[in-house]
Design a protein around this motif. Structure first.
Motif, short mmCIF file in Angstrom:
data_model
loop_
_atom_site.label_atom_id
_atom_site.label_comp_id
_atom_site.label_asym_id
_atom_site.label_seq_id
_atom_site.Cartn_x
_atom_site.Cartn_y
_atom_site.Cartn_z
N SER A 53 -3.38 3.48 -1.79
CA SER A 53 -2.43 3.84 -0.40
C SER A 53 -3.15 4.85 0.37
O SER A 53 -3.91 5.72 -0.26
N PRO A 54 -2.89 4.78 1.75
CA PRO A 54 -3.53 5.64 2.67
C PRO A 54 -3.01 7.25 2.01
O PRO A 54 -3.41 8.25 2.41
N LEU A 55 -1.71 7.19 1.66
CA LEU A 55 -1.14 8.43 1.24
C LEU A 55 -2.05 8.95 -0.01
O LEU A 55 -1.87 10.17 -0.09
N ASP A 56 -2.43 8.13 -0.83
CA ASP A 56 -3.28 8.68 -1.96
C ASP A 56 -4.42 9.53 -1.18
O ASP A 56 -4.97 10.40 -1.78
N PHE B 24 4.19 1.73 0.67
CA PHE B 24 5.24 1.70 1.61
C PHE B 24 5.97 0.64 1.48
O PHE B 24 5.54 -0.64 1.31
N ILE C 71 -1.29 7.76 -6.21
CA ILE C 71 -1.27 9.28 -6.79
C ILE C 71 -0.27 10.27 -5.76
O ILE C 71 -0.50 11.33 -6.17
N PHE C 72 -0.04 9.62 -4.76
CA PHE C 72 0.86 10.42 -3.75
C PHE C 72 2.00 10.64 -4.34
O PHE C 72 2.70 11.61 -3.79
N VAL D 28 0.94 -1.27 0.26
CA VAL D 28 -0.14 0.14 -0.02
C VAL D 28 0.83 1.48 0.10
O VAL D 28 0.59 2.34 0.63
N SER E 1 1.29 1.71 7.88
CA SER E 1 1.24 2.76 6.81
C SER E 1 0.18 3.75 7.21
O SER E 1 0.39 5.02 6.76
N THR F 187 0.96 7.46 7.80
CA THR F 187 0.07 8.62 6.83
C THR F 187 -0.35 9.92 7.90
O THR F 187 -0.36 10.91 7.67
#
Lengths: 91, 380
Positions: free
Chosen positions: B119-122, A52, A86-87, A50, B148, B152
């Motif tokens: 991703s949680p970053l997304d 990382f 997208i980060f 995810v 993660s 974040t």
């Protein structure tokens, strides 16, 4: 989502918590905070989950993980995941 | 052993399988639980049960984060998603899991701003890009995924992103293993321990399994040879009267886990006094909530979460399958009302769910005429 995705570090960016990785020929950036202590260098392999890098692994282990994703029919999904981050843009 | 030649190291695999057969006491029935859904998927995909003597039964554990989430939590999340001004984000695995009033995808079709993220970053990025909206991330997953989310949240705090919060549903595998060991209808002889969870927590948290319950636990990799070697290590312990925690996946899993991940989790989360698991019921100290220092980013503190409790559809036996009491095809709905195309329970949605794995690799092949393989995998 349980199975991690292997990627090879192609560039480190210490100021952003991110590193560029190559996953099946696709280049994306992932967060490397969880493996930073372990000492990272370009060319190292990591398992990605995810967005990382979760652990540093040998090249053989990365190849084994890739074979496994292919065997389980999850390699395309893994590629979609990595392409879908997208980060990736600098913040 | 039709499939062995398709695997890597067929010679090694044959020799490990032969050693397992030699060690297995023919007068004994062995029940070994693979805790992790990734292992369940690999076991079905590679037909590994065919390589085992018939008196070794693999029991599928609760290690599929989508599957163990009770339906009420999905409805709670969707109640947040339906609020105006909210962008609700979730992993792809969650999008097709039914709540009482439909799946996240169906809520999206009805107008809720539900988006899939990888991703949680997304989700954090979406919050930065949409300052007029509030972005909620539906966090699920075991100890593999929780770091993660923690990182974040630390990032959100450091960057001062205040239109972002997390609906936290992270659960912990160790209390679930304890609950299974305490369950009166579970008779297990040993555990194949999870791989990626253990890269985070290491092997020490499992020591109680051997010490207090006298059962072997072997942390395992995901390749066919890994899984078979782990089964062999469990059988060796049983044959020699030992009960220990061993690490077959040493090449990836450090004995002490990942300190950076554990630090991030400790900073951001605290234990919930109890949490409901589908199939296992309420388990004390089995889930994480967001610590007061991060309350501003806690969706449960920010929104009125209804706290919905939903009993599973009566005919569905997800709970029994999750506990390993029933095998997937023993559920009355399996392959009839409940299929991957129209899942009723979460076990049929996620590729790590025992029902979906069984459906893809055993049921479908069997209905296509390869019934010999299915017959061997039917439960006794």
């Amino acid at each position: 989502m349980c199975l991690a995705i292997p990627g090879r570090i192609v560039a480190l960016e210490p100021d952003t918590h991110l590193a560029s990785v190559d996953v099946l020929g696709v280049r994306r950036r992932v967060n490397v905070d969880l493996v930073w202590d372990q000492g990272l260098a370009e060319g190292d392999w990591v398992l990605i989950h995810v967005g990382f890098a979760l652990s540093k692994v040998s090249e053989e282990e990365a190849a084994a993980q890739l074979r496994l994703l292919e065997a389980l029919g999850e390699d395309q999904q893994a590629l979609e995941e990595v392409q879908g981050y997208i980060f990736d843009a600098t913040d | 052993m039709r499939y062995v030649d398709e695997l890597r190291d067929p010679r090694l695999i044959r020799s490990v399988a032969a050693e397992i057969a030699r060690l297995a006491d023919p007068d004994r029935h062995y029940r070994i639980m693979e805790v992790c859904g990734g292992h369940t998927h690999a076991i079905y995909r590679h037909g590994l049960t065919e390589l085992l003597p018939p008196n070794i039964e693999l029991v599928h554990g609760p290690g599929c984060p989508v599957c163990v989430l009770p339906m009420g939590r999905i409805d709670d999340g969707l109640a947040i998603a339906d609020q105006p001004g909210v962008i609700f984000t979730a992993f792809g695995d969650m999008m097709r899991v039914p709540g009482r009033n439909g799946t996240p995808l169906e809520h999206q079709a009805r107008g809720a701003d539900v988006r899939m993220v990888y991703s949680p970053l997304d989700a954090l990025k979406l919050a930065q890009a949409n300052p007029e909206k509030h972005v909620v991330f539906f966090a699920i997953g075991f100890e593999t995924t929780a770091p993660s989310t923690a990182l974040t949240l630390q990032r959100a705090k450091a960057l001062g992103v205040r239109n972002f919060s997390v609906f936290c549903n992270h659960v912990l595998i160790v209390p679930a293993i304890r609950a299974i060991l305490d369950s009166p209808d579970m008779r297990l002889d040993g555990f194949i321990g999870p791989g990626h969870v253990s890269t985070v927590i290491g092997c020490r948290p499992y020591l109680f399994v051997a010490r207090d319950y006298g059962k072997p636990l072997v942390v395992s990799g995901f390749e066919p040879l890994d899984i078979l070697q782990s089964i062999l290590m469990i059988l060796r312990q049983l044959a020699e009267g030992r009960a220990e925690v061993e690490n077959q996946y040493r090449r990836v899993v450090p004995w002490d886990g990942n300190p950076a991940a554990l630090r991030a989790m400790a900073a951001v989360f605290e234990l919930r006094p109890y949490f409901e698991w589908r199939g296992l019921g309420f388990i004390s100290q089995s889930a994480l909530k967001i610590a007061p220092a991060y309350a501003e980013w806690d969706a449960e503190a920010r929104f009125a979460v209804p706290g919905i409790r939903v009993t599973d559809p009566k005919a569905a036996q997800c709970g029994e399958v999750l506990k390993g009491v029933l095998k997937p095809p023993q559920c009355k709905l399996f392959g009839r009302e409940c299929t991957p195309e129209h899942p009723i329970g979460a076990l049929m949605v996620s590729s790590e769910g025992a029902c979906a794995a069984y459906y893809h690799y055993v049921h479908r092949l069997a209905t296509a005429g390869r019934s010999d393989r299915c017959a061997r995998q039917q439960p006794v």
